[in-house]
Scaffold this motif. Sequence first.
Motif, PDB file in Angstrom:
ATOM      1  N   ASP A  11      23.883  46.916 -60.085  1.00 18.51           N
ATOM      2  CA  ASP A  11      23.709  44.916 -58.553  1.00 18.51           C
ATOM      3  C   ASP A  11      23.303  44.613 -57.306  1.00 18.51           C
ATOM      4  OD1 ASP A  11      24.192  43.967 -61.476  1.00 18.51           O
ATOM      5  OD2 ASP A  11      26.589  43.685 -60.960  1.00 18.51           O
ATOM      6  N   LYS A  14      20.015  45.177 -56.679  1.00 20.36           N
ATOM      7  CA  LYS A  14      19.571  44.074 -57.124  1.00 20.36           C
ATOM      8  C   LYS A  14      19.505  43.354 -55.647  1.00 20.36           C
ATOM      9  CE  LYS A  14      19.875  43.590 -61.552  1.00 20.36           C
ATOM     10  NZ  LYS A  14      20.727  42.587 -62.782  1.00 20.36           N
ATOM     11  N   ASN A  15      20.497  43.467 -54.956  1.00 24.17           N
ATOM     12  CA  ASN A  15      20.824  42.835 -54.215  1.00 24.17           C
ATOM     13  C   ASN A  15      19.296  43.347 -52.417  1.00 24.17           C
ATOM     14  OD1 ASN A  15      22.823  41.172 -54.242  1.00 24.17           O
ATOM     15  ND2 ASN A  15      24.770  43.021 -53.255  1.00 24.17           N
ATOM     16  N   TYR A  16      18.771  44.156 -53.042  1.00 26.86           N
ATOM     17  CA  TYR A  16      17.862  45.110 -52.116  1.00 26.86           C
ATOM     18  C   TYR A  16      16.813  44.660 -53.006  1.00 26.86           C
ATOM     19  CZ  TYR A  16      21.296  46.834 -48.660  1.00 26.86           C
ATOM     20  OH  TYR A  16      22.175  46.870 -48.434  1.00 26.86           O
ATOM     21  N   ASP A  17      16.452  44.014 -54.098  1.00 26.90           N
ATOM     22  CA  ASP A  17      15.106  43.359 -54.583  1.00 26.90           C
ATOM     23  C   ASP A  17      14.270  44.533 -55.537  1.00 26.90           C
ATOM     24  OD1 ASP A  17      15.189  40.939 -54.565  1.00 26.90           O
ATOM     25  OD2 ASP A  17      13.690  40.893 -52.820  1.00 26.90           O
ATOM     26  N   VAL A  18      15.875  45.644 -56.033  1.00 27.06           N
ATOM     27  CA  VAL A  18      15.208  46.997 -56.418  1.00 27.06           C
ATOM     28  C   VAL A  18      16.281  46.512 -57.768  1.00 27.06           C
ATOM     29  CG1 VAL A  18      15.904  48.913 -57.034  1.00 27.06           C
ATOM     30  CG2 VAL A  18      15.464  48.348 -54.579  1.00 27.06           C
ATOM     31  N   TYR A  19      14.785  46.694 -58.946  1.00 24.21           N
ATOM     32  CA  TYR A  19      14.948  46.874 -60.394  1.00 24.21           C
ATOM     33  C   TYR A  19      14.736  47.885 -61.316  1.00 24.21           C
ATOM     34  CZ  TYR A  19      15.894  41.953 -59.012  1.00 24.21           C
ATOM     35  OH  TYR A  19      16.449  40.416 -58.627  1.00 24.21           O
ATOM     36  N   GLU A  35      16.742  55.925 -55.672  1.00 29.54           N
ATOM     37  CA  GLU A  35      17.196  54.514 -54.088  1.00 29.54           C
ATOM     38  C   GLU A  35      18.338  54.266 -53.327  1.00 29.54           C
ATOM     39  OE1 GLU A  35      14.729  52.580 -54.338  1.00 29.54           O
ATOM     40  OE2 GLU A  35      12.949  52.838 -55.842  1.00 29.54           O
TER      41      GLU A  35
END
Length: 69
Positions: A11, A14-19, A35
């Motif tokens: 989660d 995801k705040n840093y657009d890493v999925y 990451e």
Amino acid sequence: MAMRTFLDVLDLLKNYDVYIHIGKRLWDIEVAALEIDNLYKAGLLDVKEYGQIKLVLAHEHELEERKNK
């Protein structure tokens, strides 16, 4: 934000657009660790948060390795 589970780490990423979804949980954990290292090096995470996340990831990695044996 308290990091206690791998889901908490995902989660945050995801705040840093890493999925991350490679398909094998162990590999997902390893990529997440890379990451997180990159975010720390970029100055986006403080030392305390970084350490807490790395402990969560190390724990999850160990559990996954035991499960796969």
